[in-house]
Design an enzyme around this catalytic site. Structure first.
Site, PDB file in Angstrom:
ATOM      1  N   SER A  52       0.830  -1.208   0.000  1.00 48.94           N
ATOM      2  CA  SER A  52       0.000   0.000   0.000  1.00 48.94           C
ATOM      3  C   SER A  52       0.862   1.254   0.000  1.00 48.94           C
ATOM      4  O   SER A  52       0.374   2.335  -0.312  1.00 48.94           O
ATOM      5  CB  SER A  52      -0.844   0.072   1.271  1.00 48.94           C
ATOM      6  OG  SER A  52      -1.565  -1.083   1.465  1.00 48.94           O
ATOM      7  N   HIS A  89      -1.267  -2.969  -7.152  1.00 50.26           N
ATOM      8  CA  HIS A  89      -1.974  -2.614  -5.918  1.00 50.26           C
ATOM      9  C   HIS A  89      -3.470  -2.869  -6.107  1.00 50.26           C
ATOM     10  O   HIS A  89      -4.177  -2.046  -6.696  1.00 50.26           O
ATOM     11  CB  HIS A  89      -1.685  -1.140  -5.597  1.00 50.26           C
ATOM     12  CG  HIS A  89      -2.221  -0.663  -4.290  1.00 50.26           C
ATOM     13  ND1 HIS A  89      -2.414   0.667  -4.004  1.00 50.26           N
ATOM     14  CD2 HIS A  89      -2.614  -1.332  -3.180  1.00 50.26           C
ATOM     15  CE1 HIS A  89      -2.905   0.788  -2.790  1.00 50.26           C
ATOM     16  NE2 HIS A  89      -3.039  -0.411  -2.264  1.00 50.26           N
TER      17      HIS A  89
HETATM   18  P1  NAD Z   1      -2.728  -9.697   6.394  1.00 49.57           P
HETATM   19  O1  NAD Z   1      -2.098  -9.414   7.693  1.00 49.57           O
HETATM   20  O2  NAD Z   1      -4.194  -9.983   6.336  1.00 49.57           O
HETATM   21  O3  NAD Z   1      -1.981 -10.931   5.691  1.00 49.57           O
HETATM   22  C1  NAD Z   1      -0.597 -11.020   5.590  1.00 49.57           C
HETATM   23  C2  NAD Z   1      -0.217 -12.477   5.444  1.00 49.57           C
HETATM   24  O4  NAD Z   1       1.189 -12.547   5.147  1.00 49.57           O
HETATM   25  C3  NAD Z   1      -0.444 -13.317   6.731  1.00 49.57           C
HETATM   26  O5  NAD Z   1      -1.244 -14.442   6.423  1.00 49.57           O
HETATM   27  C4  NAD Z   1       0.980 -13.738   7.127  1.00 49.57           C
HETATM   28  O6  NAD Z   1       1.038 -15.035   7.707  1.00 49.57           O
HETATM   29  C5  NAD Z   1       1.694 -13.708   5.772  1.00 49.57           C
HETATM   30  N1  NAD Z   1       3.144 -13.635   5.859  1.00 49.57           N
HETATM   31  C6  NAD Z   1       3.914 -12.945   6.729  1.00 49.57           C
HETATM   32  N2  NAD Z   1       5.227 -13.157   6.462  1.00 49.57           N
HETATM   33  C7  NAD Z   1       5.280 -13.985   5.385  1.00 49.57           C
HETATM   34  C8  NAD Z   1       6.337 -14.574   4.646  1.00 49.57           C
HETATM   35  N3  NAD Z   1       7.610 -14.356   4.952  1.00 49.57           N
HETATM   36  N4  NAD Z   1       6.027 -15.396   3.620  1.00 49.57           N
HETATM   37  C9  NAD Z   1       4.730 -15.645   3.303  1.00 49.57           C
HETATM   38  N5  NAD Z   1       3.683 -15.123   3.980  1.00 49.57           N
HETATM   39  C10 NAD Z   1       3.959 -14.290   4.998  1.00 49.57           C
HETATM   40  O7  NAD Z   1      -2.361  -8.442   5.453  1.00 49.57           O
HETATM   41  P2  NAD Z   1      -3.190  -7.848   4.224  1.00 49.57           P
HETATM   42  O8  NAD Z   1      -4.167  -6.843   4.729  1.00 49.57           O
HETATM   43  O9  NAD Z   1      -3.633  -8.963   3.336  1.00 49.57           O
HETATM   44  O10 NAD Z   1      -2.041  -7.010   3.495  1.00 49.57           O
HETATM   45  C11 NAD Z   1      -1.112  -7.625   2.640  1.00 49.57           C
HETATM   46  C12 NAD Z   1      -0.472  -6.572   1.741  1.00 49.57           C
HETATM   47  O11 NAD Z   1      -1.494  -5.951   0.971  1.00 49.57           O
HETATM   48  C13 NAD Z   1       0.234  -5.441   2.503  1.00 49.57           C
HETATM   49  O12 NAD Z   1       1.367  -5.065   1.787  1.00 49.57           O
HETATM   50  C14 NAD Z   1      -0.806  -4.345   2.526  1.00 49.57           C
HETATM   51  O13 NAD Z   1      -0.235  -3.072   2.616  1.00 49.57           O
HETATM   52  C15 NAD Z   1      -1.441  -4.535   1.159  1.00 49.57           C
HETATM   53  N6  NAD Z   1      -2.809  -4.005   1.016  1.00 49.57           N
HETATM   54  C16 NAD Z   1      -3.738  -4.193   2.000  1.00 49.57           C
HETATM   55  C17 NAD Z   1      -5.033  -3.706   1.821  1.00 49.57           C
HETATM   56  C18 NAD Z   1      -6.100  -3.912   2.853  1.00 49.57           C
HETATM   57  O14 NAD Z   1      -7.155  -3.266   2.784  1.00 49.57           O
HETATM   58  N7  NAD Z   1      -5.919  -4.822   3.807  1.00 49.57           N
HETATM   59  C19 NAD Z   1      -5.381  -3.035   0.622  1.00 49.57           C
HETATM   60  C20 NAD Z   1      -4.410  -2.898  -0.374  1.00 49.57           C
HETATM   61  C21 NAD Z   1      -3.121  -3.381  -0.171  1.00 49.57           C
END
Ligand code: NAD
Length: 296
Positions: free
Chosen positions: A118, A139
């Site tokens: 993000s 993204h």
């Molecule tokens: P989340 O916390 O729901 O999920 C993250 C996952 O990554 C977890 O299941 C964790 O176990 C896993 N993880 C951690 N370290 C790891 C590794 N070394 N190898 C493999 N898996 C690993 O997070 P999210 O909300 O899905 O966000 C993920 C990405 O998407 C981030 O970069 C975030 O900024 C981006 N993002 C999030 C949103 C949102 O609304 N949540 C929107 C757009 C972008």
């Protein structure tokens, strides 16, 4: 392109795996946590069920989509045949740099390495690889199966060919890709986060209450959700960290997070995921009421 590796099976990773698998790509979904993988598959199945009920897909489509997804807890197994990697692991700069360094060694030399970050600089992530021209931001928005936008972010070194491939692939997923350059917050968060921060500042300064602020933006600006409700949905910790990235990246005090936002995150009031933010979600489901601390 046939083989897509999605790293991270959380909120975003499961949605990204879902949309690729539904369009016929073979998806390797990788997470260090077996529990996250299990939960992701259950979420995808539930979301597909909903689509079957609405007669948007058939039971066969659901079965095919699920059969296109294989899960892995080890990166080396999940990445070796990738044409494209989409990293959606936890938003942490050191973690992402480590994943991209590993990925550069493990994925085929011609694979494109994309990140769903993000706010973290694509150029910075690309710099730890030997193929910065093949690193790009892809993204997606939350919830991924529903939201049309993919913000495609070109790092300093990203090639035209790689950008065009990702734009075209996003269209194949039924999304609308929009190309932007790599500066803090990109476009989506550069515009959204100051609006959310201003809404929190308006509350902090006592200009209006939570409901009033959200009502003005919903009914006055035709936003489907008010900014405070949206902040709860995104996660107040996520909003805070994106504002800090912009504050540091531009060196401009206009991005300084509101002290109320900082306090709420410190107190563990992170919005929907923690059960309370500006609203109280502890009643389960989609029900929410104004949090006690914000009642007049
Ligand atoms: P989340 O916390 O729901 O999920 C993250 C996952 O990554 C977890 O299941 C964790 O176990 C896993 N993880 C951690 N370290 C790891 C590794 N070394 N190898 C493999 N898996 C690993 O997070 P999210 O909300 O899905 O966000 C993920 C990405 O998407 C981030 O970069 C975030 O900024 C981006 N993002 C999030 C949103 C949102 O609304 N949540 C929107 C757009 C972008």
């Amino acid at each position: 392109m046939t083989n897509i590796t999605v790293i991270g099976a959380g909120t975003m990773g499961n949605g990204i795996a879902h949309v690729f698998a539904q369009k016929g790509y073979k998806v390797s979904l990788v997470d260090i946590s077996a529990a996250s993988l299990e939960k992701a598959l259950a979420t995808i199945a539930k979301n597909l069920d909903r689509m079957v009920k609405k007669e948007r897909i058939t039971e066969d489509d659901k079965a095919t989509t699920l059969s296109n997804i294989t899960t892995f807890t080890k990166l080396e197994e999940g990445a070796k045949h990738a044409d494209l990697v989409v990293e959606a692991a936890t938003e942490n700069v050191d973690l992402k740099m480590k994943i991209f360094k590993n990925m550069d060694e493990l994925a085929p030399k011609d694979a494109i390495l994309a990140t769903n970050t993000s706010s973290i600089s694509i150029t910075k992530i690309a710099a730890v690889t030997s193929r910065p021209e093949q690193v790009i931001g892809m993204h997606f928005m939350n919830p991924v199966p529903v939201m049309k936008l993919v913000e495609v972010i070109r790092g300093y070194a990203t090639s035209d060919a790689v950008t065009e491939t990702i734009m075209e692939m996003s269209r194949k997923l039924g999304k609308v890709p929009t190309e932007v350059n790599d500066y803090p917050g990109f476009i989506a968060n550069r515009i959204l986060m100051p609006m959310i921060n201003e809404a929190i500042l308006s509350l902090y300064e006592g200009v209006a209450g939570v409901e009033e602020i959200d009502t003005v933006m919903k009914l006055g600006m035709a936003h489907p959700m008010g900014p405070l409700q949206l902040a709860d949905f995104i996660g107040l910790d996520v909003c805070l960290s994106i504002l800090r990235v912009m504050q540091d990246g531009f060196g401009n005090p206009k991005y300084a997070p509101c002290p109320l936002l900082v306090n709420m995150v410190t107190a563990g009031k992170l919005g929907r995921k923690s059960g309370e933010g500006f609203y109280d979600y502890s009643h389960g489901g989609k029900e929410w009421i104004l949090a006690a601390s914000f009642k007049k």
